[in-house]
Every structure is written in C-alpha cells, then in structure tokens.
Design a protein around this motif. Structure first.
Motif, PDB file in Angstrom:
ATOM      1  N   TRP A   1      -2.114 -49.979  -7.172  1.00  0.00           N
ATOM      2  CA  TRP A   1      -2.651 -49.719  -8.494  1.00  0.00           C
ATOM      3  C   TRP A   1      -3.824 -50.665  -8.730  1.00  0.00           C
ATOM      4  CZ3 TRP A   1       0.668 -50.746 -13.494  1.00  0.00           C
ATOM      5  CH2 TRP A   1      -0.046 -50.350 -14.625  1.00  0.00           C
ATOM      6  N   LEU A   2      -5.024 -50.097  -8.816  1.00  0.00           N
ATOM      7  CA  LEU A   2      -6.216 -50.884  -9.153  1.00  0.00           C
ATOM      8  C   LEU A   2      -6.464 -50.725 -10.656  1.00  0.00           C
ATOM      9  CD1 LEU A   2      -8.471 -49.980  -6.068  1.00  0.00           C
ATOM     10  CD2 LEU A   2      -6.989 -51.964  -6.358  1.00  0.00           C
TER      11      LEU A   2
ATOM     12  N   ARG B   1      -7.201 -51.130   3.149  1.00  0.00           N
ATOM     13  CA  ARG B   1      -7.798 -50.213   4.139  1.00  0.00           C
ATOM     14  C   ARG B   1      -7.618 -50.750   5.551  1.00  0.00           C
ATOM     15  NH1 ARG B   1      -8.923 -45.053   5.373  1.00  0.00           N
ATOM     16  NH2 ARG B   1      -7.445 -45.785   6.903  1.00  0.00           N
ATOM     17  N   ALA B   2      -7.805 -52.036   5.728  1.00  0.00           N
ATOM     18  CA  ALA B   2      -7.691 -52.634   7.056  1.00  0.00           C
ATOM     19  C   ALA B   2      -6.273 -52.530   7.618  1.00  0.00           C
ATOM     20  CB  ALA B   2      -8.129 -54.096   7.012  1.00  0.00           C
ATOM     21  N   ARG B   3      -5.281 -52.353   6.759  1.00  0.00           N
ATOM     22  CA  ARG B   3      -3.880 -52.330   7.185  1.00  0.00           C
ATOM     23  C   ARG B   3      -3.240 -50.937   7.070  1.00  0.00           C
ATOM     24  NH1 ARG B   3      -0.822 -57.625   6.157  1.00  0.00           N
ATOM     25  NH2 ARG B   3      -2.321 -59.129   6.895  1.00  0.00           N
TER      26      ARG B   3
ATOM     27  N   ASP C   1     -13.766 -58.212  -8.680  1.00  0.00           N
ATOM     28  CA  ASP C   1     -13.772 -58.793  -7.334  1.00  0.00           C
ATOM     29  C   ASP C   1     -12.397 -58.659  -6.693  1.00  0.00           C
ATOM     30  OD1 ASP C   1     -16.437 -59.560  -7.524  1.00  0.00           O
ATOM     31  OD2 ASP C   1     -15.974 -61.630  -8.096  1.00  0.00           O
ATOM     32  N   ASP C   2     -11.340 -58.848  -7.487  1.00  0.00           N
ATOM     33  CA  ASP C   2      -9.978 -58.734  -6.965  1.00  0.00           C
ATOM     34  C   ASP C   2      -9.701 -57.323  -6.451  1.00  0.00           C
ATOM     35  OD1 ASP C   2      -9.676 -61.359  -7.740  1.00  0.00           O
ATOM     36  OD2 ASP C   2      -8.091 -60.964  -9.208  1.00  0.00           O
ATOM     37  N   ASP C   3     -10.122 -56.299  -7.215  1.00  0.00           N
ATOM     38  CA  ASP C   3      -9.932 -54.913  -6.778  1.00  0.00           C
ATOM     39  C   ASP C   3     -10.652 -54.654  -5.460  1.00  0.00           C
ATOM     40  OD1 ASP C   3      -8.518 -54.334  -9.129  1.00  0.00           O
ATOM     41  OD2 ASP C   3     -10.255 -53.423 -10.116  1.00  0.00           O
ATOM     42  N   LEU C   4     -11.884 -55.138  -5.357  1.00  0.00           N
ATOM     43  CA  LEU C   4     -12.681 -54.918  -4.154  1.00  0.00           C
ATOM     44  C   LEU C   4     -12.042 -55.590  -2.942  1.00  0.00           C
ATOM     45  CD1 LEU C   4     -15.208 -53.735  -2.860  1.00  0.00           C
ATOM     46  CD2 LEU C   4     -16.451 -55.783  -3.594  1.00  0.00           C
ATOM     47  N   GLU C   5     -11.600 -56.814  -3.121  1.00  0.00           N
ATOM     48  CA  GLU C   5     -10.934 -57.537  -2.039  1.00  0.00           C
ATOM     49  C   GLU C   5      -9.632 -56.828  -1.644  1.00  0.00           C
ATOM     50  OE1 GLU C   5      -8.626 -61.755  -1.637  1.00  0.00           O
ATOM     51  OE2 GLU C   5     -10.558 -61.801  -2.661  1.00  0.00           O
ATOM     52  N   LYS C   6      -8.870 -56.387  -2.640  1.00  0.00           N
ATOM     53  CA  LYS C   6      -7.596 -55.728  -2.375  1.00  0.00           C
ATOM     54  C   LYS C   6      -7.787 -54.423  -1.606  1.00  0.00           C
ATOM     55  CE  LYS C   6      -3.581 -55.310  -4.900  1.00  0.00           C
ATOM     56  NZ  LYS C   6      -2.841 -55.070  -6.135  1.00  0.00           N
TER      57      LYS C   6
ATOM     58  N   VAL D   1      -7.768 -63.697 -15.497  1.00  0.00           N
ATOM     59  CA  VAL D   1      -8.563 -62.480 -15.623  1.00  0.00           C
ATOM     60  C   VAL D   1      -9.597 -62.468 -14.496  1.00  0.00           C
ATOM     61  CG1 VAL D   1     -10.177 -61.193 -17.082  1.00  0.00           C
ATOM     62  CG2 VAL D   1      -8.240 -62.381 -18.112  1.00  0.00           C
ATOM     63  N   PRO D   2      -9.587 -61.432 -13.650  1.00  0.00           N
ATOM     64  CA  PRO D   2     -10.520 -61.402 -12.521  1.00  0.00           C
ATOM     65  C   PRO D   2     -11.966 -61.205 -12.968  1.00  0.00           C
ATOM     66  CG  PRO D   2      -9.241 -59.378 -12.605  1.00  0.00           C
ATOM     67  CD  PRO D   2      -8.712 -60.275 -13.682  1.00  0.00           C
TER      68      PRO D   2
END
Length: 179
Positions: free
Chosen positions: A12-13, A76-78, A66-71, A126-127
């Motif tokens: 959930w983003l 995706r990588a996993r 930034d947190d959503d983008l990193e997540k 808060v991100p």
C-alpha cells in the motif's frame, strides 16, 4: 509430493486502501486459494520487512514521497510479477490531484495554518514529498495493470486465479478506469 506455494505480497503506497478492501471482498474465494499461496507481506498482516523471492506483488497507490519511491524499487527488485492494483497505481488518480500545487504550499496549508493549535511542519515520521505524484510504472516495470477505483473483487480474484494457474490474465473485457 507437495507443490510449493506461490509467494504473494500486497503493498500500500499513497492511496485510500479501497483496493485492499476489494481484495478482502473476494470473501469465501480467499479460502479457495489459501492452500496455494503464502502471504509473505501485506498491510493486512504483521510482517514488517518485504522479503526476497516474491512471486506476485499487488501494489495499491501512487508514488508521492521519497519513501514510496524507495519502497516500490525495493519491491520490484524482489518480485517476479508486479501488479498495479487500482487507478492510483495505474494513473496516479486521486493522490495526483495535488500535482498542480507546489509541495511547500501543500505543507503550509496542512501544517502552518494560523488556526492550528500547534502549527509546524513535521521533520520526523512524515516522509519527504516528491514534487509530483506518479503512477508506479513511471518508476519500475509493471507486469499487469488492473484499473478501477477500486477494481472489483471478481477482477482481482480472476487475476490471482490466472496467475496461480501460470497464465497471464487477459483483462481486456474485465476492467475499465474508474469502475
């Protein structure tokens, strides 16, 4: 010999959780697939770390921080098959309504309004907001798009059932945006 279960995750983003509610609206059919999947990560369970080697991940929401983008990059990588679940993940939808407004103006309105008891922009928890909200395919490869706000439970079940059978679902007659 037992067949290995399909490792499934939900993420959930920035969204309203309506897509997860539609997932739960699969109701009794969840029992039909329960023996075939292992839910390895989800806001619906108490798992804190996104694991490696996930077969299918359903992602609700847009990328707004930034947190959503990193997540989403980590997910995706996993993940072998990444599914954009709902209009927010597919197009940005409601979260992207802030795109015409500068981030500083959003923060000022939310946290510095003179009528607030204790005005102040938070510096922790808060991100950091990105300048624009984006659908997930702008940051990572998406394998399947399920539009809808939220997608119907029957559509979500169809996608999961097809994936469990090793088939990519054909959604051309099953979905449309905003429905």
């Amino acid at each position: 010999m037992a067949t290995a279960k399909v490792r499934v995750a939900t993420v959930w983003l920035d969204g309203c959780s309506g897509c997860h509610m539609s997932f739960l609206d699969i109701d009794h059919r969840l029992l039909d697939i329960a023996d075939r999947i292992e839910l390895v990560y989800s806001p619906l369970v108490d798992l804190k770390t996104f694991p490696p080697d996930v077969d299918v991940t359903l992602v609700e929401g847009a990328i707004s921080s930034d947190d959503d983008l990193e997540k989403i990059k980590h997910v995706r990588a996993r993940t072998k098959i990444l599914v954009a679940l709902g209009d927010c993940s597919v197009t940005g939808n409601v979260p992207s309504m802030r795109n015409p407004i500068k981030v500083q103006d959003v923060l000022t309105r939310a946290y510095l309004d003179p009528d607030l008891t204790n005005p102040g922009v938070p510096t922790q928890v808060v991100p950091h907001l990105l300048p624009y909200v984006r659908p997930i395919h702008t940051a990572v490869k998406v394998d399947i798009f399920i539009p809808g706000c939220p997608p119907h439970a029957d559509t979500i079940f169809y996608v999961v059932a097809e994936l469990l059978e090793g088939r990519l679902p054909d959604l051309s007659a099953k979905t449309r945006f905003g429905a």
